[in-house]
Design a protein around this motif. Structure first.
Motif, mmCIF file in Angstrom:
data_model
loop_
_atom_site.group_PDB
_atom_site.id
_atom_site.type_symbol
_atom_site.label_atom_id
_atom_site.label_comp_id
_atom_site.label_asym_id
_atom_site.label_seq_id
_atom_site.Cartn_x
_atom_site.Cartn_y
_atom_site.Cartn_z
ATOM 1 N N LEU A 65 0.843 -1.324 -0.064
ATOM 2 C CA LEU A 65 -0.011 0.264 -0.143
ATOM 3 C C LEU A 65 0.916 1.290 -0.022
ATOM 4 O O LEU A 65 0.848 2.190 -0.747
ATOM 5 C CB LEU A 65 -1.150 0.210 1.214
ATOM 6 N N LEU A 66 1.950 1.250 0.875
ATOM 7 C CA LEU A 66 2.607 2.286 0.979
ATOM 8 C C LEU A 66 3.539 2.750 -0.203
ATOM 9 O O LEU A 66 3.783 3.798 -0.726
ATOM 10 C CB LEU A 66 3.664 2.271 2.113
ATOM 11 N N GLY A 70 3.792 5.751 -2.724
ATOM 12 C CA GLY A 70 5.230 6.388 -2.895
ATOM 13 C C GLY A 70 5.106 6.633 -4.288
ATOM 14 O O GLY A 70 5.859 7.739 -4.851
ATOM 15 N N GLY A 71 4.644 5.912 -5.143
ATOM 16 C CA GLY A 71 4.672 6.041 -6.823
ATOM 17 C C GLY A 71 3.966 6.954 -7.006
ATOM 18 O O GLY A 71 4.419 7.878 -7.871
ATOM 19 N N ALA A 72 2.673 7.368 -6.336
ATOM 20 C CA ALA A 72 1.754 8.556 -6.726
ATOM 21 C C ALA A 72 2.547 9.847 -6.504
ATOM 22 O O ALA A 72 2.572 10.847 -6.825
ATOM 23 C CB ALA A 72 0.805 8.476 -6.106
ATOM 24 N N ALA A 121 4.291 0.345 -6.841
ATOM 25 C CA ALA A 121 4.855 1.823 -7.028
ATOM 26 C C ALA A 121 4.782 2.213 -8.430
ATOM 27 O O ALA A 121 4.240 3.337 -8.809
ATOM 28 C CB ALA A 121 6.224 1.765 -6.557
ATOM 29 N N ALA A 122 4.896 1.109 -9.358
ATOM 30 C CA ALA A 122 4.734 1.786 -10.658
ATOM 31 C C ALA A 122 3.206 2.068 -11.105
ATOM 32 O O ALA A 122 3.052 2.812 -11.719
ATOM 33 C CB ALA A 122 5.217 0.374 -11.573
ATOM 34 N N CYS A 123 2.367 1.088 -10.427
ATOM 35 C CA CYS A 123 0.699 1.682 -10.782
ATOM 36 C C CYS A 123 0.568 2.731 -9.939
ATOM 37 O O CYS A 123 -0.311 3.497 -10.640
ATOM 38 C CB CYS A 123 0.245 0.298 -10.167
ATOM 39 N N ASN A 127 -1.192 5.860 -12.171
ATOM 40 C CA ASN A 127 -2.424 6.398 -11.558
ATOM 41 C C ASN A 127 -2.495 7.740 -11.497
ATOM 42 O O ASN A 127 -3.504 8.380 -11.394
ATOM 43 C CB ASN A 127 -2.956 5.422 -10.320
ATOM 44 N N ALA A 128 -1.365 8.351 -10.744
ATOM 45 C CA ALA A 128 -1.294 9.531 -10.453
ATOM 46 C C ALA A 128 -0.850 10.715 -11.422
ATOM 47 O O ALA A 128 -1.020 11.908 -11.239
ATOM 48 C CB ALA A 128 -0.302 9.866 -9.273
ATOM 49 N N MET A 129 -0.551 10.200 -12.725
ATOM 50 C CA MET A 129 0.230 10.979 -13.522
ATOM 51 C C MET A 129 -0.887 11.985 -14.318
ATOM 52 O O MET A 129 -0.649 13.095 -14.239
ATOM 53 C CB MET A 129 0.636 10.067 -15.051
#
Length: 225
Positions: A65-66, A70-72, A121-123, A127-129
């Motif tokens: 989850l974290l 972090g990726g976002a 993290a990649a996902c 998703n946040a892009m």
């Protein structure tokens, strides 16, 4: 008011959803049946493991989850915009996503669960892009909200309330891309194992190059698009 979606939005959102669907299918088949493109299932599993008293498993799920968050956060640092626009910085995000997926493949091949975290993290980064396009929410790594939005649009249409067909088109493109990605990801995993992650990584890399070219054309003048 934009009456139809620009081609770059149609192709981009479909391709991103395809990427996420593939990663999610590979995760379901190979990451101890964990879904990594969204957090609903992982959050539920975390609650189950806490109830069962399996603290190591719960800790791992918490890290998943974290890692998504972090990726976002990385995307937020790079992109900054809440609205989808033509910008060079998306290419950097996509290249980072491709790198994370390749690193996940390498880690999982060596039997390391760190690969789960890298894929998550990649996902999260993807998703946040982009948070929205012209008033429509854009989420390319999960589809629950899209089905909800389609249902709301249908209900309003039945009541005679005007709706935006271009938004329905956008949602259907993402849903279709996610399902197609899931199919391709499952087939690739069955024949290649974790090497299947090279497919969504390659798509992300190609999207990075395509976005860079699109940005160059945009700078040359809107008529070039």
């Amino acid at each position: 008011m934009i009456r139809r979606l620009p081609p770059w939005v149609e192709i981009g959102t479909f391709s991103l959803a395809l990427t996420a669907g593939a990663v999610n299918a590979i995760g379901l088949l190979g990451f101890a049946h964990q879904l990594v493109s969204h957090l609903t299932g992982s959050s539920t599993l975390l609650g189950l493991e806490l109830a069962n008293g399996d603290l190591p498993a719960a800790w791992h799920l918490l890290l998943v989850l974290l890692s998504f968050v972090g990726g976002a956060a990385i995307s937020g640092l790079i992109v900054r915009d809440a609205t989808l626009v033509i910008a060079r910085r998306y290419s950097l995000c996509l290249l980072l996503e491709a790198g994370l997926l390749l690193a996940a493949w390498a880690a999982l091949t060596q039997g390391s669960n760190i690969g789960h975290l890298l894929a998550s993290a990649a996902c999260g980064l993807q998703n946040a892009m982009a948070s929205s396009f012209s008033g429509a929410l854009v989420r390319t790594t999960h589809v629950t909200g899209l089905f909800t939005d389609l249902g709301l649009m249908l209900g309003r249409w039945l009541r005679g309330i005007p709706t935006e067909p271009r938004f329905a088109t956008l949602y259907l493109l993402i849903i279709g891309g996610f399902i197609c990605g899931g199919t391709l990801g499952a087939l690739a995993y069955q024949s290649r194992g974790y090497q299947a992650l090279a497919m969504p990584a390659a798509i992300a890399g190609l999207l990075a190059l395509a976005n860079l070219r699109l940005w160059q054309l945009h700078r040359a003048g809107p008529s070039r698009l």
